[in-house]
Design a protein around this motif. Structure first.
Motif, PDB file in Angstrom:
ATOM      1  N   PHE A   1       0.046  -4.297  -2.079  1.00 46.94           N
ATOM      2  CA  PHE A   1      -0.964  -4.149  -1.032  1.00 46.94           C
ATOM      3  C   PHE A   1      -1.709  -2.836  -1.245  1.00 46.94           C
ATOM      4  O   PHE A   1      -1.102  -1.800  -1.545  1.00 46.94           O
ATOM      5  CB  PHE A   1      -0.343  -4.145   0.366  1.00 46.94           C
ATOM      6  CG  PHE A   1      -1.346  -3.895   1.453  1.00 46.94           C
ATOM      7  CD1 PHE A   1      -2.131  -4.931   1.929  1.00 46.94           C
ATOM      8  CD2 PHE A   1      -1.540  -2.623   1.984  1.00 46.94           C
ATOM      9  CE1 PHE A   1      -3.083  -4.701   2.919  1.00 46.94           C
ATOM     10  CE2 PHE A   1      -2.478  -2.392   2.971  1.00 46.94           C
ATOM     11  CZ  PHE A   1      -3.254  -3.435   3.443  1.00 46.94           C
ATOM     12  N   SER A   2      -3.028  -2.892  -1.099  1.00 51.14           N
ATOM     13  CA  SER A   2      -3.842  -1.677  -1.176  1.00 51.14           C
ATOM     14  C   SER A   2      -5.085  -1.855  -0.311  1.00 51.14           C
ATOM     15  O   SER A   2      -5.554  -2.973  -0.084  1.00 51.14           O
ATOM     16  CB  SER A   2      -4.250  -1.369  -2.623  1.00 51.14           C
ATOM     17  OG  SER A   2      -5.118  -2.375  -3.127  1.00 51.14           O
ATOM     18  N   LYS A   3      -5.603  -0.721   0.166  1.00 47.20           N
ATOM     19  CA  LYS A   3      -6.811  -0.726   0.985  1.00 47.20           C
ATOM     20  C   LYS A   3      -7.583   0.548   0.705  1.00 47.20           C
ATOM     21  O   LYS A   3      -7.016   1.645   0.712  1.00 47.20           O
ATOM     22  CB  LYS A   3      -6.448  -0.825   2.471  1.00 47.20           C
ATOM     23  CG  LYS A   3      -7.656  -0.887   3.403  1.00 47.20           C
ATOM     24  CD  LYS A   3      -7.206  -1.041   4.846  1.00 47.20           C
ATOM     25  CE  LYS A   3      -8.395  -1.120   5.795  1.00 47.20           C
ATOM     26  NZ  LYS A   3      -7.958  -1.288   7.207  1.00 47.20           N
ATOM     27  N   THR A   4      -8.868   0.392   0.439  1.00 50.01           N
ATOM     28  CA  THR A   4      -9.729   1.527   0.107  1.00 50.01           C
ATOM     29  C   THR A   4     -10.984   1.483   0.981  1.00 50.01           C
ATOM     30  O   THR A   4     -11.655   0.446   1.063  1.00 50.01           O
ATOM     31  CB  THR A   4     -10.139   1.502  -1.376  1.00 50.01           C
ATOM     32  OG1 THR A   4      -8.975   1.506  -2.187  1.00 50.01           O
ATOM     33  CG2 THR A   4     -10.995   2.717  -1.708  1.00 50.01           C
ATOM     34  N   ARG A   5     -11.279   2.619   1.619  1.00 51.05           N
ATOM     35  CA  ARG A   5     -12.519   2.757   2.394  1.00 51.05           C
ATOM     36  C   ARG A   5     -13.450   3.705   1.656  1.00 51.05           C
ATOM     37  O   ARG A   5     -13.034   4.801   1.253  1.00 51.05           O
ATOM     38  CB  ARG A   5     -12.227   3.311   3.797  1.00 51.05           C
ATOM     39  CG  ARG A   5     -11.355   2.442   4.666  1.00 51.05           C
ATOM     40  CD  ARG A   5     -11.155   3.111   6.019  1.00 51.05           C
ATOM     41  NE  ARG A   5     -10.356   2.308   6.929  1.00 51.05           N
ATOM     42  CZ  ARG A   5      -9.045   2.369   7.026  1.00 51.05           C
ATOM     43  NH1 ARG A   5      -8.382   3.233   6.249  1.00 51.05           N
ATOM     44  NH2 ARG A   5      -8.385   1.620   7.876  1.00 51.05           N
ATOM     45  N   GLY A   6     -14.690   3.299   1.497  1.00 48.81           N
ATOM     46  CA  GLY A   6     -15.642   4.129   0.789  1.00 48.81           C
ATOM     47  C   GLY A   6     -16.894   4.398   1.607  1.00 48.81           C
ATOM     48  O   GLY A   6     -17.336   3.554   2.391  1.00 48.81           O
TER      49      GLY A   6
END
Length: 769
Positions: free
Chosen positions: A377-382
């Motif tokens: 699981f991974s989550k990236t906000r840009g």
């Protein structure tokens, strides 16, 4: 489906016969490492008459059938003393071969295995007791393999792309892990250029790293510090630890990385439409990242037949920031049109990703079991900020927010049996992947999108390997059923939601006679688009250049046939590939605005390619050179608005690696590579690149402490590309900060390696995410 597997296995078994007497055993060297492809002969003791023969498998095992009077077993391998045994029973157990020794005056010279040897799938390299064990890290070892190149984003295999890398059967999650493994802990490395049915059908190349057998118990650790001096210096600090007591094994790692990256690109974009547009652009950006990588795991070996354990990996990102400028001078029909200056800012916040693997490895009766389950699981906000100042037109500010979420659940079960002198593996795997990709542009200059991709992959495979009197054969069949669902703003899009069913056969044959080895392989493979290539998100570079994915991309199907031959220290390889629906880079105008170039990926009909490789790897005592020469030539027709585009020039590679033993505690390396101009698909290398690395390593305290100084890309070579798509042509000159001087200090305390046996599941899906 059952009919396919039954037919394949019956075809294999029909050619096998069972004799009255069968002899089995396993051949190892003095370090207990398996000796593959050793010659094993069954003789009559009365007259030494030949009865039957075979070679050992990749694990050193053999099975030999025949009727003999007072049977003798003769085992031989280049560089080792020949052994002759009386076959008192059917199971000969473990047979140890000792190196040959030759007296030269008062110096004893130990026999050595060849630097490289063929397997049924590729090329194996011995590291232990060679100068490769002194080059520093596992990454440095791989850079010395024939055809393996160091690129900006990691390692690549010439003509094969980015390889999957396994360490003792465990899938490597990130190539930065290679810097955490000492070259002295590596026993051998195998470069698989023709992966069989047990590997995902998308895989073109695999690297298998095998470390030395762990010794001793208690606590052990090694620590390393590396500093890379350049215009943008990098720092890496870390420690690996391990505790073993009887069957219990606990291990972990903590690594801190501070990475700085500079990118200066000269970009020229030419568009021939109703108006002839020409843009000279300069991109100048700097990226700063720092992170803390942590892993923790344990496993318990109950006995020789049962082991289980888990491993958890995560990474905390403290900083991930990019700042820079993008300037452009624009002309229309040869007349000045505009001058643009873009100030760029990109900041990303990563939730700590989670990667968990649990495994069971065992044997029940005659059945070997390998079970793995994985969760990712991974989550990236840009946040992206682009302040564009125009000299002649209205200035604008373009902002965007993006959120990318990845989730993967994968389970894999492999069963294997020794069957009629060979080994049969049957496996199944299920992968469930979910990716959400949100992109918001408040100014509505480029489209806002909320996409979701769900994919299930059901896999069955079977692979059978059998030693022959002259070598070894391997046949396999892999079945993959893929179901995809594509959603945009919560609405399912049927055109992008597809189902695929493919069969992937593979066959390999290895033959050996004296010092000559031959290998032939055929396999069908697939290349699925990466998830970001299927996204609807549009990236805004400036008002004349956009970039996006293409949700209509289809997988590419590739047929791969290869031949490889080896005599002493000379290796030759010929490979032919045919690919349908190949994916290429294209550039088109945005509908309704011919001045804006839209860069994305698209399928075209097919491609044919030939690759030739020659490897020269002699050994001269304290000097071990390796020279690789390769050529890649493609034939294809890419339709464009101005006609077909075809790659015309081949690409040549020359790689010359040299390792020197200057003293018992001092080694040096000098590595040079040259990549010529040439064409690949519709991308041209417009200038040759030359890379020179020089290094020296000194060890202290009985090899517990080592210090390495190495210069990377000392010639400061740069990459020059041209993308051609008829009316749209893009030239790019990369001026990256790749010239560095490395200082690494490594210390090991009571060195030991983890006994972790997990092999992982969902390897290809992790790569696509």
């Amino acid at each position: 489906m059952r009919r396919y597997f039954f037919t394949m296995m019956m075809a294999v078994l029909a050619v096998m016969t069972v004799a009255a007497d069968t002899f089995t055993g396993r051949v190892v060297d003095e370090t207990q490492a398996p000796v593959p492809f050793a010659n094993v002969v069954l003789l009559n003791s009365s007259d030494s008459a030949f009865v039957a023969g075979t070679t050992t498998g990749t694990d050193g095992s053999f099975s030999l059938s025949g009727n003999a009077v007072r049977p003798l077993i003769k085992i031989s391998y280049l560089g080792y003393q020949t052994r002759v045994l009386e076959a008192a029973g059917s199971d000969l157990g473990t047979i140890v071969l000792e190196p040959e020794t030759t007296m030269l005056g008062e110096v004893v010279v130990k026999g050595q295995r060849p630097a490289f040897k063929l397997t049924t799938e590729g090329l194996k390299t011995d590291v232990e007791n060679t100068l490769l064990s002194k080059v520093g890290t596992a990454k440095a070892v791989l850079e010395n393999l024939p055809g393996v190149q160091r690129k900006k984003d990691g390692l690549e295999v010439f003509g094969k792309g980015t390889p999957l890398i396994y360490i003792n059967g465990r899938k490597l999650q990130n190539q930065t892990e290679l810097d955490q493994i000492s070259s002295e802990d590596i026993q051998s490395v195998e470069l698989i250029t023709s992966p069989g049915a047990k590997y995902d059908a998308t895989v073109e190349s695999v690297i298998l790293i095998k470390t030395k057998r762990p010794q001793g118990e208690g606590f052990s650790a090694n620590t390393q510090a590396s500093y890379y001096a350049s215009k943008c210096p990098d720092l890496a600090l870390g420690v690996n630890w391990n505790y073993r007591h009887k069957g219990f094994d606990a291990f972990g790692s903590v690594w801190y990385n501070d990475d700085r990256y500079m990118q200066k690109d000269d970009v020229i974009l030419a568009v021939k439409a109703d108006t002839i547009w020409h843009m000279d652009q300069l991109l100048d950006v700097k990226t700063h990242q720092n992170s803390l990588y942590t892993s923790l795991g344990m496993n318990y070996i109950f006995n020789d037949n049962h082991a289980m354990g888990f491993r958890y990996d995560t990474k905390a990102h403290f900083l991930n920031r990019t700042r820079g400028t993008f300037m452009a001078d624009v002309t229309a029909n040869g007349q000045f049109y505009d001058h643009l200056e873009n100030s760029l800012y990109d900041s990303s916040k990563h939730n700590m990703p989670h990667t968990l693997n649990a495994y069971y490895s065992g044997k029940v009766g005659g059945t070997s079991i390998d079970f793995n389950t994985d969760y990712v699981f991974s989550k990236t906000r840009g946040r992206q900020y682009n302040d564009e100042v125009s000299q002649e037109q209205q200035s604008r500010t373009v902002t965007s927010q993006s959120v990318v979420r990845n989730q993967l659940c994968a389970t894999k079960l492999v069963l294997s049996w020794n069957l009629w002198g060979g080994n049969l593996q049957v496996g199944t795997e299920f992968d469930h992947t979910r990716r959400n990709d949100d992109y918001i542009n408040p100014e509505h200059i480029v489209p806002t999108s909320f996409t979701e991709q769900r994919e299930n992959n059901y896999i069955l495979f079977a692979e059978y390997a059998h030693p022959l009197s002259f070598g070894q054969m391997k046949v396999g069949l892999r079945n993959e059923n893929v179901t995809t669902k594509y959603y945009n703003q919560g609405v399912r899009i049927d055109e992008q939601s597809r189902n695929y069913h493919h069969l992937f056969p593979s066959v390999g044959l290895m033959a050996a006679a004296g010092q000559v080895q031959l290998m032939a392989n055929y396999a069908v493979k697939i290349k699925r688009p990466y998830y970001h290539e299927l996204s609807n998100s549009v990236t805004y570079a400036n008002r004349f250049t956009w970039q996006s994915g293409n949700p209509l991309l289809k997988p590419s199907i590739r047929h791969d046939a290869s031949l490889m031959a080896r005599y002493r220290w000379v290796t030759l390889m010929l490979e032919y590939k045919h690919t349908d629906d190949i994916i290429v880079n294209v550039g088109k105008e945005v509908p309704g605005n011919e001045s804006v170039t839209w860069l994305y990926r698209e399928n075209v009909d097919n491609e044919d390619a030939i690759q030739l490789v020659m490897i020269l790897s002699p050994r001269f005592g304290l000097y071990e050179p390796s020279l690789t020469m390769a050529m890649l030539k493609e034939w294809m027709k890419i339709p464009s608005p101005t006609g077909f585009i075809s790659p015309e020039r081949p690409i040549y590679l020359v790689q010359f690696n040299n390792n020197f033993q200057l003293a018992s505690t001092l080694t040096a390396s000098a590595d040079f590579s040259l990549t010529s101009k040439g064409d690949q698909e519709n991308v041209s290398l417009t200038k040759a690149t030359c890379v020179l690395d020089l290094g020296v390593t000194k060890t202290f305290l009985n090899d517990r402490l080592s210090v390495r100084i190495k210069g990377h890309n000392l010639l400061n070579s740069r990459e020059h590309y041209r993308l051609n798509y008829g009316e749209h042509t893009l030239w790019q000159n990369n001026r990256n900060d790749s010239r560095q001087v490395e200082l690494t200090v490594h210390y090991k305390f009571n060195a030991a390696q983890s006994k972790y046996k997990g092999t992982g599941a969902g390897a290809s899906e992790k790569e696509r995410l």
